[in-house]
Scaffold this active site. Structure first.
Site, short mmCIF file in Angstrom:
data_model
loop_
_atom_site.label_atom_id
_atom_site.label_comp_id
_atom_site.label_asym_id
_atom_site.label_seq_id
_atom_site.Cartn_x
_atom_site.Cartn_y
_atom_site.Cartn_z
N HIS A 30 -0.98 4.84 7.05
CA HIS A 30 -0.38 5.40 5.83
C HIS A 30 -0.16 6.89 6.00
CE1 HIS A 30 -2.80 1.83 4.65
NE2 HIS A 30 -1.62 1.51 4.18
N ASP A 65 -4.05 8.05 7.88
CA ASP A 65 -5.12 7.24 8.47
C ASP A 65 -4.64 6.38 9.64
OD1 ASP A 65 -3.61 5.36 7.22
OD2 ASP A 65 -5.12 4.69 5.79
N SER A 88 0.81 -1.23 0.00
CA SER A 88 0.00 0.00 0.00
C SER A 88 0.84 1.27 0.00
CB SER A 88 -0.94 0.03 1.21
OG SER A 88 -0.19 -0.04 2.40
#
Ligand SMILES: *[C@@H]1O[C@H](CO)[C@@H](O)[C@H](O)[C@H]1NC(C)=O
Ligand SMILES: *[C@@H]1O[C@H](CO)[C@@H](O)[C@H](O)[C@H]1NC(C)=O
Length: 386
Positions: free
Chosen positions: A360, A357, A58
């Site tokens: 990240h 978040d 990610s």
């Protein structure tokens, strides 16, 4: 569950939402902290890089998970992408380091491989949010159930080979030359292997046994790419995950020491353990392949440098360890109500936050990190070429 210092446990009354978070964490898990001046990534000298191929999770997925899972994916909805004006599948409010790298190279943003309409002339992105270095079945045999994606590093490599066979079908020489002028990023990957273990098994020491396996998979991938013709590679390490709001929240109340940045020292030490082994492996790859440039990208130390210099760079000093998008607690993070869940607010100015978040980072943080890591090299490269 009670926490002991030897065996950290956190309450795993984890909802599905929390699992989604863990997925995101997979992207973020790379922040370990340190203080020395981070070394810059220095690639070859006169090379004109005209394509980038990226493998990872990610931290660098620009839309593959979104296409695997569909619009139901949390990264497929606002507030993800809010700084861009629309969700793109990136695990951030905006752009990622890989986007800035492409930009520095005067190349278009790297398209996700699974976007069948994408133009892959200047490379492709094989990273998938939640992906692991080790295969899902291997981890499952050891009680680690990876639920977000099956697209581990070996599957991403398989995609690359498929792409290559279409690219090179009728023009083998062109293809060789093309790969020689391409930049390959192998990672960051592996953070999720540890995340899944840390989240579900809660044992830092136990996870150390996985480090040589994860590093081995990364080394194998580098070798495969070199055999296929790669001449310029970057192998990134991990961030100091002990500075992430998610981990700070999960480990709260457990008997762990905080370091001078108020990050969890045991987790950061674990990251350094991984990074040291990875750097050692990169050194031997270099010795074995003297004609190939292989650079280690020091994500850990550039993150620490971002953290310690944050106030000078426009970040809110009181929010360094808080999520922009989140709710609750000392770190604005609640594993049962994470970013993207109903009623969870977003900060007014993500550019003042490092963490997006809880797992990240924000576009502002990624831009700073990418500039630290790649800006120097590219400037120097230009000077040399001129
Ligand atoms: C892994 O997790 C998924 C989703 O929660 C579940 O459906 C599956 O049964 C699990 N597999 C194993 C072997 O535990
Ligand atoms: C991963 O593979 C398992 C087993 O083959 C399958 O049941 C599952 O749906 C796959 N998950 C994804 C996200 O593709």
């Amino acid at each position: 569950m009670a926490a002991t210092s030897a065996h950290l446990r956190f309450d795993l009354a984890l909802s599905r939402t929390a699992l989604l978070l863990a997925l995101h964490a997979a992207l973020l898990h790379h922040d370990c902290a340190a203080r020395p001046t981070p070394s810059r990534v220095v690639l070859g000298r006169r090379q004109q890089i005209d394509a980038v191929y990226n493998f990872g999770d990610s931290l660098s997925d620009t839309g593959n998970l979104l296409r695997e899972v569909g619009a139901g994916s949390v990264v497929g909805s606002l507030p993800y992408g809010e700084t861009l004006g629309e969700p793109t599948g990136r695990s951030s409010d905006g752009l990622l380091m890989i986007d800035y790298l492409a930009n520095f190279l005067n190349l278009p943003y790297l398209p996700p491989y699974l976007d069948k309409s994408a133009n892959l002339d200047h490379g492709a992105n094989f990273a998938v949010a939640g992906a692991t270095a080790l295969d899902r079945s291997f981890l499952l045999d050891r009680g680690i159930n990876v639920t977000f994606t099956n697209s581990s590093l070996s599957i991403q490599l398989q995609w690359f080979k498929t792409h290559l066979s279409s690219l090179c079908a009728s023009k083998e020489e062109y293809c060789e030359e093309k790969l020689g002028r391409a930049l390959f990023l192998v990672g960051e990957i592996g953070g999720n292997d540890y995340n899944y273990g840390l989240w579900y098994h809660n044992a830092i020491q136990e996870m150390k046994a996985y480090v040589p396996l994860v590093v081995g998979r990364i080394v194998d991938a580098v070798k495969v790419l070199i055999d296929l013709g790669a001449a310029h590679l970057i192998v990134p390490g991990n961030f100091p995950i002990g500075c992430h709001p998610s981990y700070l929240t999960q480990f709260e109340g457990a008997n762990y020491d905080l370091d001078q940045n108020n990050c969890i020292e045991d987790l950061n030490e674990f990251c350094r353990f991984h990074n040291d082994q990875l750097q050692g492996a990169v050194d031997s790859l270099r010795r074995d392949h003297p004609r190939v440039t292989i650079e280690y990208a020091d994500y850990y130390n550039v993150f620490l440098s971002l953290l310690t210099g944050a106030d000078k760079n426009g970040f809110d000093q009181d929010s360094l360890l808080k999520a922009c998008c989140g709710i609750g607690g000392a770190h604005n993070y609640d594993p049962s109500r994470t970013c993207g869940s109903r009623g969870v607010p977003t900060c007014t100015d993500p550019a003042k936050f490092i963490s997006w978040d809880g797992l990240h980072l924000t576009q502002a943080a990624y831009k700073d990190l990418a500039t630290q890591l790649f800006g120097d090299y590219l400037l120097r490269g230009k000077d040399v070429a001129a």
